[in-house]
Design a protein around this motif. Structure first.
Motif, PDB file in Angstrom:
ATOM      1  N   LEU A  14       0.789  -1.087   0.041  1.00  0.00           N
ATOM      2  CA  LEU A  14       0.025   0.064   0.057  1.00  0.00           C
ATOM      3  C   LEU A  14       0.994   1.141  -0.090  1.00  0.00           C
ATOM      4  O   LEU A  14       1.740   1.379   0.766  1.00  0.00           O
ATOM      5  CB  LEU A  14      -0.857   0.045   1.127  1.00  0.00           C
ATOM      6  CG  LEU A  14      -1.936   1.145   1.435  1.00  0.00           C
ATOM      7  CD1 LEU A  14      -2.992   1.026   0.104  1.00  0.00           C
ATOM      8  CD2 LEU A  14      -2.838   0.905   2.695  1.00  0.00           C
ATOM      9  N   VAL A  19      -3.230   6.250   3.282  1.00  0.00           N
ATOM     10  CA  VAL A  19      -4.374   6.246   4.345  1.00  0.00           C
ATOM     11  C   VAL A  19      -4.795   7.740   4.692  1.00  0.00           C
ATOM     12  O   VAL A  19      -6.150   8.044   4.952  1.00  0.00           O
ATOM     13  CB  VAL A  19      -3.993   5.551   5.452  1.00  0.00           C
ATOM     14  CG1 VAL A  19      -4.932   5.443   6.726  1.00  0.00           C
ATOM     15  CG2 VAL A  19      -3.793   4.066   5.303  1.00  0.00           C
ATOM     16  N   LEU A  22      -6.824   9.274   1.771  1.00  0.00           N
ATOM     17  CA  LEU A  22      -8.338   8.650   1.883  1.00  0.00           C
ATOM     18  C   LEU A  22      -8.981   9.093   2.915  1.00  0.00           C
ATOM     19  O   LEU A  22     -10.504   9.370   2.862  1.00  0.00           O
ATOM     20  CB  LEU A  22      -8.323   7.049   1.813  1.00  0.00           C
ATOM     21  CG  LEU A  22      -7.643   6.246   0.717  1.00  0.00           C
ATOM     22  CD1 LEU A  22      -7.728   4.750   0.767  1.00  0.00           C
ATOM     23  CD2 LEU A  22      -8.520   6.632  -0.564  1.00  0.00           C
ATOM     24  N   SER A  26     -12.812  11.304   2.140  1.00  0.00           N
ATOM     25  CA  SER A  26     -13.977  10.697   2.817  1.00  0.00           C
ATOM     26  C   SER A  26     -15.009  11.799   2.486  1.00  0.00           C
ATOM     27  O   SER A  26     -16.212  11.421   2.565  1.00  0.00           O
ATOM     28  CB  SER A  26     -13.990  10.347   4.166  1.00  0.00           C
ATOM     29  OG  SER A  26     -13.710  11.365   4.932  1.00  0.00           O
ATOM     30  N   GLN A  96      -2.127   3.511  -5.930  1.00  0.00           N
ATOM     31  CA  GLN A  96      -2.883   3.857  -4.738  1.00  0.00           C
ATOM     32  C   GLN A  96      -2.715   5.598  -4.109  1.00  0.00           C
ATOM     33  O   GLN A  96      -3.910   6.223  -3.734  1.00  0.00           O
ATOM     34  CB  GLN A  96      -2.318   3.246  -3.385  1.00  0.00           C
ATOM     35  CG  GLN A  96      -2.516   1.702  -3.568  1.00  0.00           C
ATOM     36  CD  GLN A  96      -3.972   1.067  -3.351  1.00  0.00           C
ATOM     37  OE1 GLN A  96      -4.685   1.620  -3.143  1.00  0.00           O
ATOM     38  NE2 GLN A  96      -4.214  -0.153  -4.275  1.00  0.00           N
ATOM     39  N   PHE A 118      -7.993  -3.935  -1.575  1.00  0.00           N
ATOM     40  CA  PHE A 118      -7.936  -2.574  -1.191  1.00  0.00           C
ATOM     41  C   PHE A 118      -9.124  -1.809  -1.464  1.00  0.00           C
ATOM     42  O   PHE A 118      -9.255  -0.621  -1.015  1.00  0.00           O
ATOM     43  CB  PHE A 118      -6.933  -1.813  -1.835  1.00  0.00           C
ATOM     44  CG  PHE A 118      -5.415  -2.160  -1.612  1.00  0.00           C
ATOM     45  CD1 PHE A 118      -4.857  -2.430  -0.039  1.00  0.00           C
ATOM     46  CD2 PHE A 118      -4.382  -2.241  -2.413  1.00  0.00           C
ATOM     47  CE1 PHE A 118      -3.749  -2.889   0.140  1.00  0.00           C
ATOM     48  CE2 PHE A 118      -3.147  -2.657  -2.324  1.00  0.00           C
ATOM     49  CZ  PHE A 118      -2.939  -3.079  -0.921  1.00  0.00           C
ATOM     50  N   ASN A 121     -11.087   0.116   1.556  1.00  0.00           N
ATOM     51  CA  ASN A 121     -10.628   1.365   1.798  1.00  0.00           C
ATOM     52  C   ASN A 121     -11.317   2.471   0.971  1.00  0.00           C
ATOM     53  O   ASN A 121     -11.457   3.683   1.404  1.00  0.00           O
ATOM     54  CB  ASN A 121      -9.024   1.512   1.486  1.00  0.00           C
ATOM     55  CG  ASN A 121      -8.313   0.666   2.256  1.00  0.00           C
ATOM     56  OD1 ASN A 121      -7.702  -0.426   1.873  1.00  0.00           O
ATOM     57  ND2 ASN A 121      -7.743   1.027   3.445  1.00  0.00           N
ATOM     58  N   TYR A 122     -11.640   2.256  -0.181  1.00  0.00           N
ATOM     59  CA  TYR A 122     -12.400   3.167  -1.093  1.00  0.00           C
ATOM     60  C   TYR A 122     -13.785   3.323  -0.851  1.00  0.00           C
ATOM     61  O   TYR A 122     -14.369   4.166  -0.953  1.00  0.00           O
ATOM     62  CB  TYR A 122     -11.976   2.599  -2.504  1.00  0.00           C
ATOM     63  CG  TYR A 122     -10.835   2.811  -2.911  1.00  0.00           C
ATOM     64  CD1 TYR A 122      -9.877   3.529  -2.509  1.00  0.00           C
ATOM     65  CD2 TYR A 122     -10.191   1.795  -3.909  1.00  0.00           C
ATOM     66  CE1 TYR A 122      -8.251   3.859  -2.823  1.00  0.00           C
ATOM     67  CE2 TYR A 122      -9.047   1.982  -4.280  1.00  0.00           C
ATOM     68  CZ  TYR A 122      -8.045   2.940  -3.931  1.00  0.00           C
ATOM     69  OH  TYR A 122      -6.920   3.179  -4.026  1.00  0.00           O
ATOM     70  N   THR A 124     -15.183   2.515   2.091  1.00  0.00           N
ATOM     71  CA  THR A 124     -15.453   3.121   3.332  1.00  0.00           C
ATOM     72  C   THR A 124     -15.152   4.515   3.240  1.00  0.00           C
ATOM     73  O   THR A 124     -15.509   5.468   4.336  1.00  0.00           O
ATOM     74  CB  THR A 124     -14.681   2.607   4.731  1.00  0.00           C
ATOM     75  OG1 THR A 124     -13.296   2.729   4.261  1.00  0.00           O
ATOM     76  CG2 THR A 124     -15.099   1.320   4.602  1.00  0.00           C
ATOM     77  N   SER A 125     -14.462   4.858   2.268  1.00  0.00           N
ATOM     78  CA  SER A 125     -14.005   6.445   2.084  1.00  0.00           C
ATOM     79  C   SER A 125     -15.099   7.282   1.377  1.00  0.00           C
ATOM     80  O   SER A 125     -14.872   8.397   0.974  1.00  0.00           O
ATOM     81  CB  SER A 125     -12.614   6.902   1.724  1.00  0.00           C
ATOM     82  OG  SER A 125     -11.884   6.137   2.534  1.00  0.00           O
ATOM     83  N   LEU A 397      -9.397  -3.642   6.134  1.00  0.00           N
ATOM     84  CA  LEU A 397      -9.110  -2.113   6.086  1.00  0.00           C
ATOM     85  C   LEU A 397      -7.542  -1.908   6.031  1.00  0.00           C
ATOM     86  O   LEU A 397      -6.880  -1.212   5.304  1.00  0.00           O
ATOM     87  CB  LEU A 397      -9.836  -1.154   6.868  1.00  0.00           C
ATOM     88  CG  LEU A 397     -11.278  -1.014   6.636  1.00  0.00           C
ATOM     89  CD1 LEU A 397     -11.639   0.001   7.708  1.00  0.00           C
ATOM     90  CD2 LEU A 397     -11.622  -0.374   5.211  1.00  0.00           C
ATOM     91  N   LYS A 398      -6.977  -2.780   7.064  1.00  0.00           N
ATOM     92  CA  LYS A 398      -5.593  -2.620   7.224  1.00  0.00           C
ATOM     93  C   LYS A 398      -4.759  -3.595   6.423  1.00  0.00           C
ATOM     94  O   LYS A 398      -3.508  -4.075   6.912  1.00  0.00           O
ATOM     95  CB  LYS A 398      -5.188  -2.656   8.656  1.00  0.00           C
ATOM     96  CG  LYS A 398      -5.863  -1.767   9.589  1.00  0.00           C
ATOM     97  CD  LYS A 398      -5.372  -0.039   9.244  1.00  0.00           C
ATOM     98  CE  LYS A 398      -6.347   0.882   9.860  1.00  0.00           C
ATOM     99  NZ  LYS A 398      -6.104   0.923  11.307  1.00  0.00           N
TER     100      LYS A 398
END
Length: 438
Positions: A14, A19, A22, A26, A96, A118, A121-122, A124-125, A397-398
């Motif tokens: 990543l 992070v 992102l 959000s 990313q 990944f 991550n997108y 949730t944002s 997410l991580k």
């Protein structure tokens, strides 16, 4: 997952700073409405179920690891539609960060793909538009690769569809099997059989080895070790991706088998230091008996190499696969959602999946098309395609910092479990959980 340097998804780190980017992104919600005349969200009540093909020019991003598949789909779509896709291929290691920066400046393309691990991550944002109604309206919705659909589902809404698929499968060298007195029509169906067959081939000597794996490659480990755990009926993570269960009895059986190969010299030289950059280049040389590989490497194998493919087995049977590859969605700020959906719906239809995806010997995104006129000519492709329904895509997410990072806790667990004595697995599993919850 299918790049020249290892599995398309988990091997890649990543990118630094994503992070944070992102987090600022959000603010992006499906509030945009642009010149395309459609809502930025998932359900335009007046739009045709197949979307709109009215000559709109759409922008699309994908990473370099999926260039061949993406270019083939875009070229075929552009040739038969009024709409035109303008594709931008971004270096995989930069992808990313580029998406994060574009999200922060509200400058995302109409469509963008993502390594499936990944995608959370997108979603949730708020970077993708809600496609729930559109996806559910597809006549073949239930036949789509559900592991990708699940990875792109957030708070009950669906945001992505499969774009490219790459599966982990067992490759075995039939010529070496014959020389070792093994039946080339009977690949291993349990971890014990894999162990015995690898040892039988290794006993041939003369530079021949039983198996190989990327021992310094966290992504290689999740891609090829986790299917054995799943096949054994165990989990690797909880549903939220916040707790690890990589110290289960089933997982330890897997580690013990690999540790035995290292101890007894059944593994080809270089496994301890293999970071994934040359991992997929060992089997094609014809000197390794059986090892797990990305399905996308099947079409890259030497023509004279007689090989078979099989599901990755668990300790006592079963079979599974890590369903990697890329998923794709419509950006939340696109003003041409109906037109963008026209491309996505087409890309999942019979014509694209058979005459573009299957024709290029890639894995189809629909389980009902596993057997088609192209895969029928190669039973190995049917085997791979059918595995989609049995495969898994983990959700966390991580994921990047925990499993891809060479300084992450998963790689420490791998190395302790296989090159050490295995006594640190419980402690290492706690470190993985701590990373997932950071």
């Amino acid at each position: 997952m299918g790049s020249t340097t290892g599995p398309r998804g988990p091997v890649r780190r990543l990118a630094a700073g994503v992070v944070a980017l992102l987090a600022t992104a959000s603010l992006v919600t499906a509030c945009g409405s642009g010149d395309g005349g459609s809502d930025g969200g998932g359900g335009s009540g007046t739009a045709d179920a197949k979307g709109v093909d009215d000559g709109t020019t759409l922008t699309m991003w994908t990473r370099a690891a999926t260039r061949p598949q993406s270019e083939a789909l875009v070229e075929a779509y552009n040739a038969g539609h009024k709409n035109k896709i303008r594709l931008t291929v971004v270096p995989t290691d930069d992808y990313q960060a580029k998406v994060g920066a574009a999200a922060g400046s509200r400058d995302l393309p109409d469509l963008f793909a993502s390594d499936v691990v990944f995608v959370p991550n997108y979603t949730t944002s708020g970077l993708f538009a809600d496609l729930t109604e559109r996806i559910d309206a597809l006549p073949f919705a239930r036949n789509l690769a559900q592991s990708h659909i699940k990875a792109g589902t957030y708070e009950g809404k669906k945001y992505v569809v499969p774009h490219t698929l790459d599966l982990s499968v067992l490759f075995y060298n039939k010529d070496l099997y014959r020389k070792a007195g093994l039946d080339p029509a009977k690949p291993p169906t349990t971890l014990g059989e894999w162990d015995r067959q690898a040892r039988a081939v290794d006993a041939l000597g003369g530079g021949v080895d039983g198996t190989f794996f990327g021992g310094n490659c966290g992504g290689c480990g999740v891609f090829t070790w986790w299917p054995s755990i799943w096949a054994g009926g165990a989990e690797v993570l909880n549903d939220e991706g916040t707790e690890a269960d990589l110290d289960s009895a089933t997982a330890k059986k897997v580690y013990d088998t690999y540790r035995g190969w290292v101890k007894d010299g059944i593994v080809a030289p270089g496994a301890r230091d293999e970071t994934g950059t040359t991992w997929t280049g060992v089997f094609p040389k014809g000197k390794v008996g059986v090892m797990p590989m990305p399905s996308t490497t099947l079409g890259l194998m030497p023509k004279g190499l007689d090989l078979g493919v099989a599901p990755i087995p668990g300790p006592d049977g079963g079979g599974s696969t890590f369903v990697g590859g890329d998923a794709i969605g419509i950006s939340a700020t696109s003003g041409s959602a109906d037109q963008a959906w026209n491309f996505l719906a087409w890309s999942l239809g019979d014509e694209a999946q058979v005459d573009v995806v299957a024709a290029h010997k890639d894995v189809v995104a629909r389980t009902d098309l596993a057997a088609n006129k192209y895969s029928a000519a190669d039973p190995r492709l049917v085997t791979v395609n059918q595995l989609v329904a049995r495969g898994r895509t983990p959700y966390a997410l991580k994921f990047g910092q925990t499993f891809n990072d060479p300084n992450g806790p998963w790689l420490s667990l791998m190395r302790d479990a296989v090159f050490g004595d295995g006594s640190a697995v419980d402690k290492d599993n706690k470190a993985v959980t701590a990373s997932l919850g950071d």
